[in-house]
Design a protein around this motif. Sequence first.
Motif, short mmCIF file in Angstrom:
data_model
loop_
_atom_site.label_atom_id
_atom_site.label_comp_id
_atom_site.label_asym_id
_atom_site.label_seq_id
_atom_site.Cartn_x
_atom_site.Cartn_y
_atom_site.Cartn_z
N GLN A 122 0.80 -1.16 0.09
CA GLN A 122 0.06 -0.03 0.01
C GLN A 122 0.75 1.30 -0.18
N TRP A 123 0.55 2.08 -0.79
CA TRP A 123 1.29 3.53 -0.74
C TRP A 123 1.05 4.32 0.24
N THR A 124 1.88 4.95 0.52
CA THR A 124 1.56 6.18 1.74
C THR A 124 1.00 7.37 0.91
N LYS A 125 0.26 8.05 1.90
CA LYS A 125 -0.19 9.18 1.31
C LYS A 125 0.75 10.23 0.60
N GLU A 126 1.78 10.10 1.06
CA GLU A 126 3.13 10.82 0.28
C GLU A 126 3.39 10.61 -1.13
N GLN A 127 3.14 9.30 -1.14
CA GLN A 127 3.70 8.76 -2.51
C GLN A 127 2.25 8.90 -3.48
N TYR A 128 1.11 8.86 -2.92
CA TYR A 128 -0.15 8.97 -3.91
C TYR A 128 0.06 10.39 -4.20
N LYS A 129 0.33 11.44 -3.35
CA LYS A 129 0.22 12.63 -3.83
C LYS A 129 1.53 12.85 -4.90
N LYS A 130 2.69 12.53 -4.72
CA LYS A 130 3.54 12.60 -5.62
C LYS A 130 3.10 11.97 -7.12
N SER A 131 2.55 10.77 -6.82
CA SER A 131 2.12 10.02 -8.16
C SER A 131 1.24 10.78 -9.00
N LYS A 132 0.23 11.29 -8.25
CA LYS A 132 -0.94 12.14 -8.98
C LYS A 132 -0.28 13.21 -9.70
N ILE A 133 0.67 14.03 -9.01
CA ILE A 133 1.34 15.04 -9.82
C ILE A 133 2.20 14.61 -10.99
N ARG A 134 2.87 13.45 -10.75
CA ARG A 134 3.68 13.10 -11.89
C ARG A 134 2.66 12.52 -12.99
N ILE A 135 1.51 11.90 -12.76
CA ILE A 135 0.67 11.43 -13.74
C ILE A 135 0.20 12.83 -14.67
N ALA A 136 -0.13 13.68 -13.78
CA ALA A 136 -0.73 15.12 -14.32
C ALA A 136 0.20 15.39 -15.50
N PHE A 137 1.50 15.62 -15.10
CA PHE A 137 2.60 16.14 -15.54
C PHE A 137 2.74 15.24 -17.01
N LEU A 138 2.65 13.87 -16.74
CA LEU A 138 2.96 13.06 -18.08
C LEU A 138 1.92 13.07 -18.86
N LEU A 139 0.62 13.51 -18.58
CA LEU A 139 -0.42 13.33 -19.32
C LEU A 139 -0.40 14.72 -20.24
N ILE A 140 0.27 15.66 -19.73
CA ILE A 140 0.57 17.01 -20.52
C ILE A 140 1.76 16.69 -21.47
N LEU A 141 2.76 15.90 -21.11
CA LEU A 141 3.67 15.50 -21.86
C LEU A 141 3.51 14.71 -22.98
N LEU A 142 2.36 13.83 -22.79
CA LEU A 142 2.20 12.55 -23.99
C LEU A 142 1.93 13.21 -25.17
N PRO A 143 0.98 14.34 -25.16
CA PRO A 143 0.95 14.97 -26.73
C PRO A 143 2.26 15.52 -27.30
N VAL A 144 3.08 16.01 -26.13
CA VAL A 144 4.43 16.79 -26.74
C VAL A 144 5.10 15.61 -27.37
N LEU A 145 5.19 14.57 -26.63
CA LEU A 145 6.00 13.51 -27.08
C LEU A 145 5.60 12.91 -28.40
N ILE A 146 4.30 12.92 -28.58
CA ILE A 146 3.70 12.33 -29.87
C ILE A 146 4.24 13.28 -30.97
N PHE A 147 3.86 14.65 -30.76
CA PHE A 147 4.34 15.74 -31.79
C PHE A 147 5.79 15.55 -32.08
N LEU A 148 6.64 15.58 -30.99
CA LEU A 148 8.09 15.38 -31.19
C LEU A 148 8.38 14.11 -32.08
N GLY A 149 7.85 13.16 -31.62
CA GLY A 149 8.15 11.84 -32.46
C GLY A 149 7.66 11.94 -33.95
N GLY A 150 6.58 12.59 -34.21
CA GLY A 150 6.16 12.82 -35.54
C GLY A 150 7.15 13.89 -36.38
N MET A 151 7.70 14.73 -35.75
CA MET A 151 8.71 15.71 -36.26
C MET A 151 9.94 14.98 -36.65
#
Lengths: 430, 212
Positions: free
Chosen positions: A279-308
Amino acid sequence: MIRFRYIVIGLAAVLILGGLVRAAESRFPPPEFENGHEFPQTTTPQTREGVFAYIDSIVLLGTLGLATYLALKKRRRKAILGLTVFSLLYFGFYREGCICPIGAIQNVTMSFFDPLYAVPIVVIIFFLLPLIFTLFFGRTFCSSVCPLGAIQEIVLLKPISVPRWLESGLRLFAYLYLGLAILFAATGSAFLICRYDPFVGFFRLSGNANILVFGACFLIVGMFVGRPYCRFLCPLGVIFRQISRISKKRVTITPDECIKCRLCEESCPYGAIQKPAEQWTKEQYKKSKIRIAFLLILLPVLIFLGGMIGKSVKNTLAQMHPTVRLAERVRMEETGQVEGTTDASDAFRTTGVENVELYEQASNIRQSFGLGGILLGAFLGFIIGMKLILVSVWRERKDYEADRASCFACGRCFEYCPVEHKKRNERKQQ
Amino acid sequence: MAEKSPDRPDRRQFLAETMRYAALGVFGAIGGITLAKRHRLVKEGLCTEDGPCSGCSQFVKCYRPQVWQIDPYKCTACGNCATHCVLEESAVKCVQVYPICGYCKICFGFFEPNPYEIDEGAENQLCPTGAILREFIEDPYYEYTIDESLCIGCGKCVKGCNTFGNGSFFLQVRHDRCENCNECAIAAACPSDAFVRVPADNPYLLKKAGHS
């Protein structure tokens, strides 16, 4: 009247020219023998392909069914190994590795893009059957039907474990390979998977030196790293990974309640057994939530870069197409950048096709590579993004479990599980 | 987490099941589209259901089991067949269609075109492995037969016969040897795009006598 004369002249010219062509076909008229000698027949040894194609389909269905039964119901490593050896001998050494479901990806792709190519029924069967079995029962095809998997399964001596991050990173090669294979098949350039099949040379006991060395490297590495081709290169493997995630049935390590003895953990040479997740600690949950949010924004950027990036390498990719290579050669010969001719450019000139026409064909192909390159790059960007997202997701896991995607259903873990042994003894006593 | 009830699947199971049937639908679509296309090509006469595909506008890529063959009218006898086959001894061999052959005394498929002296000396033989048998029939005719166990498919005799003779020698994929690779290594190396797929039950493209 004048017109009539032209017609006569034209007809005469046609007849004379036709006569010349005919003469070229048969400069020396075939003799008529006086001693009664007869022309021998040209021998035409027949192919066995027609019959075997259907036998192969039946054997494939049979082995797939048996592999599934052995992995999910019978749960015996020895029986699975026996079937693996059979598949290696039949599909590998006897049928010499063609056609295989991995290569069939290209035939199916080509049928979607080449208006004149229709896939033989056997190839469709070889493509769809393993996919359907994997969708319902997990990767039982990989376990003991695929001859490429079988040869690696058999050479495995002393497996070392590959760290998860490295395994995941190396698997990008398989996605790249899949993307390139589809791109080249769609543009009619080459069948990449067949060209760089590392083991087919062994199955045929013959092949060019590069491929034999390449295959030998895989086998030597395969003695210490389980199934390197399947895990890091096989283009069908990465498709199977995704569809076995949603399979109806799956390989379970223990037939009953897991007692968390951890004996199975070491038994898997493919790093496919996952520990119970804490089981994750509260800290870990919070960290990972922020990370996923960041990665979700990064995803289209990665797709675009890959395309270029994909778009920028289109001319390099297009070199794979023979017409593009020929057009470049002919242009260089025309502009005097190179001296002499090649077999291909000579053959092209005898066809009487205009250079301009060839250039236009080549530029059309380059254009389709432009679009293909963008899609390929975007696909890889998407895969990288999804990989990053998936490591940040927490999944509940109480027992030791076989990872649905990575498990090859080889059955090694069954033999290590004490619960399994207890069950077997109970069954024996009954 | 709530206890699972056996007759009510949880959300994850529900999603997996939905995706499973969606995937099954995709596979069905792939199979259906490829089969439909095959059917259409058959209907348009680009493939025939049975018999040789002689009515085709091009050497067909039809749905029957297919094998590789060389179109003799496109082949330039470049020599790649001898070196690019995945087999150590190429599956491509020279064949002789006797009714086309002129039975010449001085055959430029058999003899070097520029010999030291034009005679029938054995040192003038063109074939690097001595795979062509030359047999006297009646004056002035000689019969030339390929010994396939010696032929390496280099196409030297083919070039000679095409340049100076009737072109009765040409290269063919021999199907007692061919592995029928999904991608033929020689086809990939062929400079004149002469490799085509043909139906397995009619796997040769022999030149016809009196072809025009």
